[in-house]
Write a protein that holds these residues in place. Structure first.
Motif, mmCIF file in Angstrom:
data_model
loop_
_atom_site.group_PDB
_atom_site.id
_atom_site.type_symbol
_atom_site.label_atom_id
_atom_site.label_comp_id
_atom_site.label_asym_id
_atom_site.label_seq_id
_atom_site.Cartn_x
_atom_site.Cartn_y
_atom_site.Cartn_z
ATOM 1 N N LEU A 239 0.809 -1.220 0.000
ATOM 2 C CA LEU A 239 0.000 0.000 0.000
ATOM 3 C C LEU A 239 0.844 1.273 0.000
ATOM 4 O O LEU A 239 0.331 2.352 -0.255
ATOM 5 N N GLY A 240 2.121 1.153 0.312
ATOM 6 C CA GLY A 240 3.005 2.322 0.279
ATOM 7 C C GLY A 240 2.929 3.197 1.512
ATOM 8 O O GLY A 240 3.273 4.381 1.459
ATOM 9 N N CYS A 241 2.518 2.639 2.638
ATOM 10 C CA CYS A 241 2.401 3.400 3.881
ATOM 11 C C CYS A 241 3.761 3.461 4.575
ATOM 12 O O CYS A 241 4.375 2.425 4.834
ATOM 13 N N ARG A 242 4.183 4.679 4.891
ATOM 14 C CA ARG A 242 5.450 4.878 5.599
ATOM 15 C C ARG A 242 5.308 4.351 7.026
ATOM 16 O O ARG A 242 4.281 4.525 7.669
ATOM 17 N N GLU A 243 6.354 3.683 7.511
ATOM 18 C CA GLU A 243 6.345 3.163 8.874
ATOM 19 C C GLU A 243 6.805 4.238 9.835
ATOM 20 O O GLU A 243 7.737 4.993 9.556
ATOM 21 N N GLY A 244 6.138 4.291 10.994
ATOM 22 C CA GLY A 244 6.520 5.213 12.064
ATOM 23 C C GLY A 244 7.174 4.455 13.199
ATOM 24 O O GLY A 244 7.984 3.566 12.970
ATOM 25 N N ARG A 245 6.769 4.788 14.411
ATOM 26 C CA ARG A 245 7.333 4.102 15.588
ATOM 27 C C ARG A 245 6.910 2.637 15.593
ATOM 28 O O ARG A 245 5.903 2.274 14.996
ATOM 29 N N SER A 246 7.687 1.835 16.332
ATOM 30 C CA SER A 246 7.329 0.425 16.441
ATOM 31 C C SER A 246 8.010 -0.184 17.663
ATOM 32 O O SER A 246 8.906 0.420 18.255
ATOM 33 N N SER A 247 7.549 -1.370 18.001
ATOM 34 C CA SER A 247 8.185 -2.178 19.047
ATOM 35 C C SER A 247 8.101 -3.622 18.578
ATOM 36 O O SER A 247 7.750 -3.890 17.425
ATOM 37 N N GLU A 248 8.367 -4.545 19.461
ATOM 38 C CA GLU A 248 8.260 -5.957 19.105
ATOM 39 C C GLU A 248 6.809 -6.410 18.989
ATOM 40 O O GLU A 248 6.535 -7.485 18.449
ATOM 41 N N THR A 249 5.860 -5.592 19.474
ATOM 42 C CA THR A 249 4.455 -6.010 19.494
ATOM 43 C C THR A 249 3.505 -5.083 18.739
ATOM 44 O O THR A 249 2.307 -5.345 18.707
ATOM 45 N N TRP A 250 4.009 -3.998 18.142
ATOM 46 C CA TRP A 250 3.151 -3.097 17.375
ATOM 47 C C TRP A 250 3.982 -2.271 16.404
ATOM 48 O O TRP A 250 5.199 -2.134 16.570
ATOM 49 N N VAL A 251 3.304 -1.726 15.393
ATOM 50 C CA VAL A 251 3.950 -0.829 14.441
ATOM 51 C C VAL A 251 2.939 0.217 13.959
ATOM 52 O O VAL A 251 1.789 -0.099 13.696
ATOM 53 N N ASP A 252 3.389 1.471 13.927
ATOM 54 C CA ASP A 252 2.591 2.583 13.397
ATOM 55 C C ASP A 252 2.810 2.687 11.893
ATOM 56 O O ASP A 252 3.940 2.508 11.413
#
Length: 139
Positions: free
Chosen positions: A26-39
């Motif tokens: 979809l081309g969505c830029r990734e933001g913050r993340s951890s081992e259990t979630w991603v923005d």
């Protein structure tokens, strides 16, 4: 005043698969993340994929315009050209459609192009467009 944006959190069962679908496809830029979630920047809105496999897989549907539409879904309203381009990109990538791109409510107030896809965790997404944005909430 800044344009309002939505924030949506949802469950996935595989973060690498979510990154591939939302980021690469979809081309969505990734933001913050951890081992259990991603923005993700979902077309200028924030969505958060939370690793919660036990919450994935709902498939309830309701009838709309003769089609079985997933009850739980989220998505976007796009300009017509962007909607067609996204549908084409998904087809080229071999993405399966829950509901193929088509024009719903043709000739009526609220006429719209729509299609539905599922992400790898089974979350349903709807992408739609209106020839006349004044009809988005037409009754």
């Amino acid at each position: 005043m800044t344009r309002p944006r939505f924030h949506l959190a949802f469950a996935v069962d595989d973060l690498p698969a979510a990154r591939q679908f939302y980021g690469d496809l979809l081309g969505c830029r990734e933001g913050r993340s951890s081992e259990t979630w991603v923005d993700f920047d979902f077309f200028d809105h924030q969505i958060v994929a939370h690793l919660a496999p036990q919450e994935c897989g709902s498939v309830n549907t309701g009838a709309v315009d003769g089609k079985q539409v997933p009850v739980r879904h989220f998505g976007l309203l796009l300009d017509w050209a962007d909607w067609e381009a996204l549908a084409g990109r998904l087809r080229e990538a071999g993405q399966d459609f829950i509901i193929e791109p088509y024009v719903r409510f043709a000739g009526e107030a609220g006429e719209q192009g729509t299609f539905f896809v599922r992400d790898p965790a089974g979350n349903a997404l709807e992408f739609k467009t209106f020839r006349d944005e004044a009809h988005v909430f037409a009754g």
